[in-house]
Design a protein around this motif. Structure first.
Motif, PDB file in Angstrom:
ATOM      1  N   GLU A 182       0.826  -1.207   0.000  1.00  0.00           N
ATOM      2  CA  GLU A 182       0.000   0.000   0.000  1.00  0.00           C
ATOM      3  C   GLU A 182       0.859   1.256   0.000  1.00  0.00           C
ATOM      4  O   GLU A 182       1.948   1.289   0.571  1.00  0.00           O
ATOM      5  CB  GLU A 182      -0.921   0.001   1.212  1.00  0.00           C
ATOM      6  N   VAL A 183       0.349   2.312  -0.627  1.00  0.00           N
ATOM      7  CA  VAL A 183       1.056   3.581  -0.700  1.00  0.00           C
ATOM      8  C   VAL A 183       0.488   4.512   0.365  1.00  0.00           C
ATOM      9  O   VAL A 183      -0.725   4.720   0.446  1.00  0.00           O
ATOM     10  CB  VAL A 183       0.942   4.199  -2.108  1.00  0.00           C
ATOM     11  N   GLY A 191      -0.575  11.620  -6.705  1.00  0.00           N
ATOM     12  CA  GLY A 191      -0.726  10.168  -6.593  1.00  0.00           C
ATOM     13  C   GLY A 191      -1.846   9.614  -7.462  1.00  0.00           C
ATOM     14  O   GLY A 191      -1.679   8.582  -8.118  1.00  0.00           O
ATOM     15  N   ARG A 210      -9.386   6.284  -5.231  1.00  0.00           N
ATOM     16  CA  ARG A 210      -9.499   7.300  -6.281  1.00  0.00           C
ATOM     17  C   ARG A 210     -10.953   7.623  -6.630  1.00  0.00           C
ATOM     18  O   ARG A 210     -11.303   8.802  -6.719  1.00  0.00           O
ATOM     19  CB  ARG A 210      -8.714   6.879  -7.523  1.00  0.00           C
ATOM     20  N   LEU A 245      -2.533   5.882  -8.932  1.00  0.00           N
ATOM     21  CA  LEU A 245      -2.781   4.964  -7.814  1.00  0.00           C
ATOM     22  C   LEU A 245      -4.280   4.765  -7.649  1.00  0.00           C
ATOM     23  O   LEU A 245      -5.074   5.671  -7.930  1.00  0.00           O
ATOM     24  CB  LEU A 245      -2.188   5.541  -6.525  1.00  0.00           C
ATOM     25  N   ASP A 246      -4.659   3.592  -7.194  1.00  0.00           N
ATOM     26  CA  ASP A 246      -6.067   3.305  -6.947  1.00  0.00           C
ATOM     27  C   ASP A 246      -6.499   3.727  -5.547  1.00  0.00           C
ATOM     28  O   ASP A 246      -7.682   3.974  -5.307  1.00  0.00           O
ATOM     29  CB  ASP A 246      -6.345   1.804  -7.110  1.00  0.00           C
ATOM     30  N   ILE A 248      -4.824   5.458  -1.568  1.00  0.00           N
ATOM     31  CA  ILE A 248      -3.748   6.007  -0.742  1.00  0.00           C
ATOM     32  C   ILE A 248      -4.184   5.904   0.709  1.00  0.00           C
ATOM     33  O   ILE A 248      -5.342   6.199   1.035  1.00  0.00           O
ATOM     34  CB  ILE A 248      -3.424   7.456  -1.135  1.00  0.00           C
TER      35      ILE A 248
END
Length: 177
Positions: free
Chosen positions: A86-87, A114, A163, A120-121, A123
């Motif tokens: 994970e981000v 991001g 997102r 990214l999907d 955060i």
């Protein structure tokens, strides 16, 4: 390397010349209260890690520059959450700049980067439960509480935003490649 300009901030890549400014931030016990203060060698290792992360992943931590003063006032950006794919959004700011909305401003710009540039999907962000200021930022930028967790040797609250669920604001966001 991408840089971002917001209304009051410039987010740029760290360079090796930023060691003294980063050390000033990372060695301040009050600033690092919910993290871990770092000595000069640890700060230098973190600086190298910030630079390398960008080279490997096209995202990472930015040096946050206050446009009026031209000084580094913190760091904000994205990294991988400990032992996960994970981000995570993370930030630290000089205490002279607390309670001005700058953490929120930098965090919104980081989410835009991001989601819009890195695609990214999702955060995530974590904080110790007593770190009310960070939790308020998470909530202001549209993140939702999901669970309690344990990361970086701390019990934390875990927030996230996907997102499709994120509602970007119309704040100034200029990306320079």
């Amino acid at each position: 390397m991408p840089e971002i300009e917001t209304a009051r901030l410039r987010l740029r890549h760290f360079t090796l010349d930023d060691l003294d400014d980063l050390y000033s931030l990372y060695s301040d016990a009050e600033v690092m209260r919910y993290l871990s203060p770092r000595n000069r060698e640890q700060t230098q290792a973190s600086l190298h890690k910030h630079i390398q992360h960008w080279q490997e992943h096209n995202f990472g931590m930015w040096a946050v520059i206050h446009k009026d003063s031209g000084k580094i006032i913190g760091r904000c950006g994205l990294g991988f959450l400990e032992n996960t794919p994970e981000v995570e959004l993370g930030y630290v700011f000089n205490k002279s700049y607390w309670r001005m909305g700058l953490g929120t401003e930098a965090s919104v710009a980081t989410l835009k980067y991001g989601f819009w540039q890195v695609n990214l999907d999702r955060i995530v962000a974590i904080a110790q439960p007593q770190n009310i200021a960070s939790i308020r930022i998470f909530e202001k930028i549209g993140m939702k509480y999901e669970k309690d967790g344990h990361f970086y040797n701390f019990d934390v609250v875990y927030y996230a935003v996907a997102r499709p669920d994120w509602q970007p604001d119309d704040s100034l966001y200029i990306l320079r490649l």
